[in-house]
Design a protein around this motif. Structure first.
Motif, short mmCIF file in Angstrom:
data_model
loop_
_atom_site.label_atom_id
_atom_site.label_comp_id
_atom_site.label_asym_id
_atom_site.label_seq_id
_atom_site.Cartn_x
_atom_site.Cartn_y
_atom_site.Cartn_z
N HIS A 19 0.44 -0.69 0.21
CA HIS A 19 -0.18 -0.25 0.07
C HIS A 19 1.11 1.04 -0.23
O HIS A 19 0.41 2.30 0.11
CB HIS A 19 -0.96 -0.34 1.05
CG HIS A 19 -2.11 -0.95 1.27
ND1 HIS A 19 -2.74 -1.61 0.18
CD2 HIS A 19 -1.62 -2.27 2.50
CE1 HIS A 19 -3.33 -2.00 0.33
NE2 HIS A 19 -2.99 -2.85 1.80
N MET A 20 2.19 1.05 0.36
CA MET A 20 2.94 2.60 0.55
C MET A 20 3.46 3.07 -1.05
O MET A 20 4.53 3.51 -1.67
CB MET A 20 3.99 2.00 1.30
CG MET A 20 3.03 1.96 2.96
SD MET A 20 4.97 2.46 3.33
CE MET A 20 5.51 3.51 3.64
N GLY A 21 3.31 2.38 -2.32
CA GLY A 21 3.45 2.40 -3.78
C GLY A 21 5.41 2.75 -3.50
O GLY A 21 5.66 3.22 -4.37
N LEU A 22 5.87 1.38 -3.05
CA LEU A 22 6.50 1.59 -3.24
C LEU A 22 7.66 0.64 -4.39
O LEU A 22 6.88 -0.31 -5.05
CB LEU A 22 8.11 0.89 -2.10
CG LEU A 22 7.22 1.94 -0.45
CD1 LEU A 22 8.24 1.15 0.73
CD2 LEU A 22 7.90 2.87 -0.48
N ASN A 23 8.98 0.81 -5.18
CA ASN A 23 9.76 -0.22 -6.06
C ASN A 23 9.85 -1.06 -4.96
O ASN A 23 10.05 -1.63 -3.86
CB ASN A 23 10.39 0.91 -6.98
CG ASN A 23 12.15 0.79 -5.71
OD1 ASN A 23 11.99 0.63 -4.90
ND2 ASN A 23 12.38 2.14 -5.87
#
Length: 631
Positions: A42-46
Motif C-alpha cells: 500500500h505504500m507504492g514503493l519499488n
C-alpha cells in the motif's frame, strides 16, 4: 483423581499470565504482518525499497535479543516478576500508540523503529515467560503448563499473521491501529490479575553492560550438561522452524502451484496453519504422554519424528508443482496435496514433543535463583540460531542452488544428525526414551498419593517394595522429579545395559561381605545426593521378592538417616508380581509374552515420615499397609 492440563486455565496462578503472554505474542504478529502488508502493498514503493524494508524487519526484531537478553534475565531474577510484566505491558501500549501514528502517516522508518521496540518488549518478557512457571506451578504441572504456553504461542503467531494481513487489505490504517492498541490494553488488564512472583535472587548485582553481561549468562547455561544440551535443543528447534517457514513463500509458488498474489497468500496460510496447529497439538499431548512428569524421553521421539516426516515431505513433492495457478481448493483437491499437508502437520506435532519437555527440563533442573538468567541465555542462543538459519537458507539457494524440497531434505537429515549428537552427549535423553516406550507398551500405570506426598523440591528418601527388574522404570514414570536409585552392583554392571544405569546416575551397592568398600562408597554417594537436595530411592528388602510377599527391611535405611535425617516417603508397588520380569515365572517364562500384557500397575505413596523418627521396621509396616493384598 483425574487431572487435565486445561484445568490450569481456571486457576489464578496460571490463567492471567497465560492470557497476558498469549496476547503479547498475538500483538507482536498482528503488528509485524500489518506493517509488512502496508510496506509491500500500500505504500507504492519499488521492488528494491520493499526488499530493503522486508529484510530489515526481521533483523531489527531479533537484534534486541542479542544485546538486552542478559540484562532482562538479571532484572527478572532481582525484582518481583509481576511488576516487570505490568511495566512491559504499559511499554507495549505506548509503542502501539506510536505504531498507530506510523500506520496513519505511512512512516515506514518509524514502523521499523517500532518493530525494534517490540523486539525489546519480547526480550524483556522472554526470561519471565518461562521462569515464572516453576514459581506458579507444581512440578507435575510443568509439562502441561508449558504445553499450553507453546500451543497458545503457535496459534497466536498464526492468528496474528492472518489478522495483521487482513486488517491492511483495504489499505486503511484505522482497523490495524485500533486492533494493536486494543490488544495491548487488554493484555495490560490481564496482567493486573497475575499473582505476585517474588524475586529469586534479590541480592543480585546487575551488570548493565549488554556486552560483558552476556558471557556470564551463557556460562550459567553451561553449568549442567543436561540443561545446556536442552538449551541447545530448544535453539535447534528455532533453527529448524525458521528454516522451514522462511522458505514457505517460494515453496508455495514453485512447488505447490500458487502463483497469484491471493492464491499464494492463501496457500502459505494453509501451510503455516497446519504446521502451527500440529505444534499446538503435539505440545498439548505431552502431558498425556508423560503422565504429568517431566518426560525427556519424548525428546528423541520428537526428533526422530521431525526427521522422518521432513524426509517424507521431500518425497511427497520433490519437483515443481504439476499444475500452476492453483487456488486453495484447487490445491487441496490436487494429487499429493494431502500428503504434503500431513507431513507439515506431523512435523509440527513431533516438534511439540521435542520442544515442551526441553523447556520443562530446563525449568526443573535449574536452580530457581538462576532460571531467569538461563532462559535469557537460551534467548541469546535462539537469536543466533535464527540468524544462522536465515543465512543457511540464503547460502543454500544462492550459492548451492538447492531447490526448496532439497533444502527441506537437508535440514531434516541435519536434524537427525544433531539429535544423535545431543543424545550421545547426554545419554539420559535416549535412556528415558527407551524407558518411556517400554513402560507405555507393557504397563498401565495408575498413580496415587505421589502429587501430595513426594516433595516438590529438597531432599527426600523414597523406600519401596522390590518386585521386578522394572521397578525403577515404573517409579521414574510416576514421579515428576529425577530420582537417584540405589542398585545392586551386578545389575548395574549388566553388559549392554550399564550405560543406561550410568546415564540415570544410579548408585551401585554391594553387600558388606561382597565388597565393603563399594558399600561404603554407595552410602557416601547417597549422602552427597541428599545434601544436594535430590531424591534417592532404595529398596530396603535388598533383593527381588521370590514369592510376591514383602521381605523384612534391612538396616541400610537407618544408616542413611543417622547421617542425614531427611523426610522418608513410603511407596508401594502393586500389580508388579503378575507382570513381566518378576520372579513369579522362570527365566524362560519371563522372556515369553507376559500372561497379562499391558499389566495394570499402581504406584501409591503415603505421607513423609520424619527422618529423625523413622525406623526400618516402621517403614516396612507402612509399605505393607499401602500395598495391602495386591502383590
Amino acid at each position: 483423581m483425574a487431572h487435565n492440563q486445561f484445568s490450569l486455565l481456571g486457576v489464578r496462578r496460571f490463567a492471567p499470565f497465560f492470557v497476558t503472554q498469549l496476547l503479547g505474542a498475538f500483538n507482536d504478529n498482528v503488528f509485524r504482518n500489518a506493517t509488512l502488508a502496508l510496506i509491500t502493498v500500500h505504500m507504492g514503493l519499488n521492488t528494491d525499497e520493499q526488499s530493503t524494508y522486508t529484510n530489515l524487519a526481521p533483523a531489527l526484531f531479533i537484534l534486541p535479543f542479542f544485546f538486552f537478553s542478559a540484562i532482562a534475565g538479571q532484572l527478572a531474577e532481582k525484582y518481583e516478576k509481576t511488576r516487570i510484566i505490568r511495566a512491559v505491558k504499559i511499554f507495549e501500549i505506548v509503542v502501539m500508540a506510536i505504531a498507530a501514528w506510523g500506520f496513519y502517516g505511512h512512516h515506514a522508518g518509524l514502523l521499523l523503529v517500532v518493530l525494534f521496540l517490540m523486539g525489546l518488549h519480547s526480550t524483556v518478557f522472554g526470561p519471565i515467560k518461562y521462569s515464572i512457571l516453576p514459581q506458579a506451578l507444581h512440578p507435575e504441572e510443568l509439562t502441561g503448563g508449558n504445553g499450553l504456553v507453546e500451543s497458545g504461542t503457535a496459534m497466536s503467531i498464526l492468528l496474528g499473521m492472518m489478522l495483521g494481513i487482513g486488517l491492511m487489505t483495504s489499505g486503511s490504517p484505522t482497523p490495524a491501529s485500533i486492533a494493536v492498541i486494543a490488544i495491548a490494553l487488554i493484555g495490560y488488564a490481564a496482567s493486573r490479575f497475575v499473582p505476585s512472583a517474588p524475586p529469586t535472587s534479590p541480592d543480585l548485582k546487575i551488570n548493565w553492560n549488554p556486552i560483558t553481561s552476556s558471557w556470564p549468562i551463557l556460562k550459567l547455561c553451561m553449568k549442567q550438561r543436561a540443561v545446556f544440551n536442552s538449551v541447545l535443543g530448544i535453539s535447534w528447534f528455532w533453527f529448524f522452524g525458521t528454516a522451514l517457514t522462511a522458505q514457505l513463500p517460494v515453496y508455495v509458488e514453485v512447488n505447490l502451484g500458487g502463483t497469484g498474489e491471493a492464491d499464494k497468500s492463501a496457500l502459505m496460510m494453509l501451510a503455516l496453519g497446519v504446521f502451527s496447529i500440529g505444534t499446538g497439538i503435539g505440545s498439548l499431548l505431552c502431558e498425556k504422554l508423560s503422565n504429568r512428569t517431566v518426560e525427556i524421553g519424548l525428546v528423541p521421539l520428537g526428533a526422530f519424528g521431525i526427521t522422518a516426516f521432513g524426509i517424507d515431505l521431500y518425497f511427497a513433492r520433490s519437483g515443481l508443482a504439476p499444475t500452476a495457478g492453483l487456488d486453495l481448493m484447487g490445491f487441496v483437491q490436487a494429487a499429493g496435496s494431502w500428503r504434503i499437508l500431513m507431513d507439515l502437520t506431523l512435523i509440527g506435532v513431533f516438534g511439540g514433543f521435542f520442544l515442551v519437555p526441553l523447556f520443562a527440563m530446563v525449568q526443573s533442573r535449574t536452580p530457581r535463583g538462576e532460571l531467569s538468567r538461563v532462559i535469557a541465555g537460551n534467548n541469546i542462543l535462539n537469536a543466533g540460531f535464527i540468524v544462522t538459519a536465515a543465512v543457511f537458507g540464503i547460502v543454500a539457494q544462492k550459492f548451492l542452488h538447492w531447490t526448496i524440497p532439497q533444502f527441506y531434505l537437508a535440514i531434516a537429515i541435519l536434524n537427525g544428525i544433531v539429535a544423535i549428537y545431543i543424545f550421545s552427549l547426554v545419554p539420559e535423553f535416549l535412556m528415558r526414551f527407551l524407558a518411556w516406550v517400554y513402560v507405555k507398551l507393557l504397563y498401565r500405570v495408575d498413580v496415587a498419593g505421589v502429587e501430595d506426598n513426594v516433595p516438590d523440591e529438597g531432599p527426600a528418601l523414597l523406600v519401596c517394595n522390590h518386585v521386578s527388574y522394572m521397578d525403577a522404570l515404573i517409579l521414574s514414570s510416576a514421579i515428576p522429579r529425577p530420582i537417584r536409585f540405589v542398585m545392586y552392583y551386578k545389575i548395574f554392571r549388566t553388559p549392554g545395559a550399564g550405560w543406561i544405569f550410568k546415564a540415570a546416575r544410579a548408585i551401585p551397592i554391594a553387600g558388606a561381605k561382597e565388597d565393603a568398600a563399594l558399600m561404603d562408597q554407595a552410602f557416601e554417594e547417597v549422602d552427597a545426593a541428599l545434601a544436594e537436595g535430590e531424591l534417592v530411592c532404595i529398596f530396603p528388602e535388598g533383593h527381588l521378592t521370590k514369592d510376591g510377599q514383602i521381605a523384612p527391611f534391612r538396616g541400610g535405611v537407618e544408616r542413611i538417616l543417622a547421617r542425614r535425617a531427611v523426610p522418608v516417603v513410603p511407596i508401594a508397588l502393586k500389580g508388579m508380581w503378575l507382570s513381566m520380569w518378576s520372579k513369579r515365572d522362570s527365566r524362560l517364562g519371563r522372556l515369553r509374552l507376559p500372561r497379562r500384557f499391558r499389566a495394570e500397575v499402581e504406584v501409591e505413596a503415603s505421607a513423609p515420615v520424619p527422618g529423625e523418627t523413622a525406623t526400618a521396621a516402621a517403614l516396612e509396616a507402612k509399605v505393607r499397609a499401602l500395598r495391602g493384598d495386591r502383590a
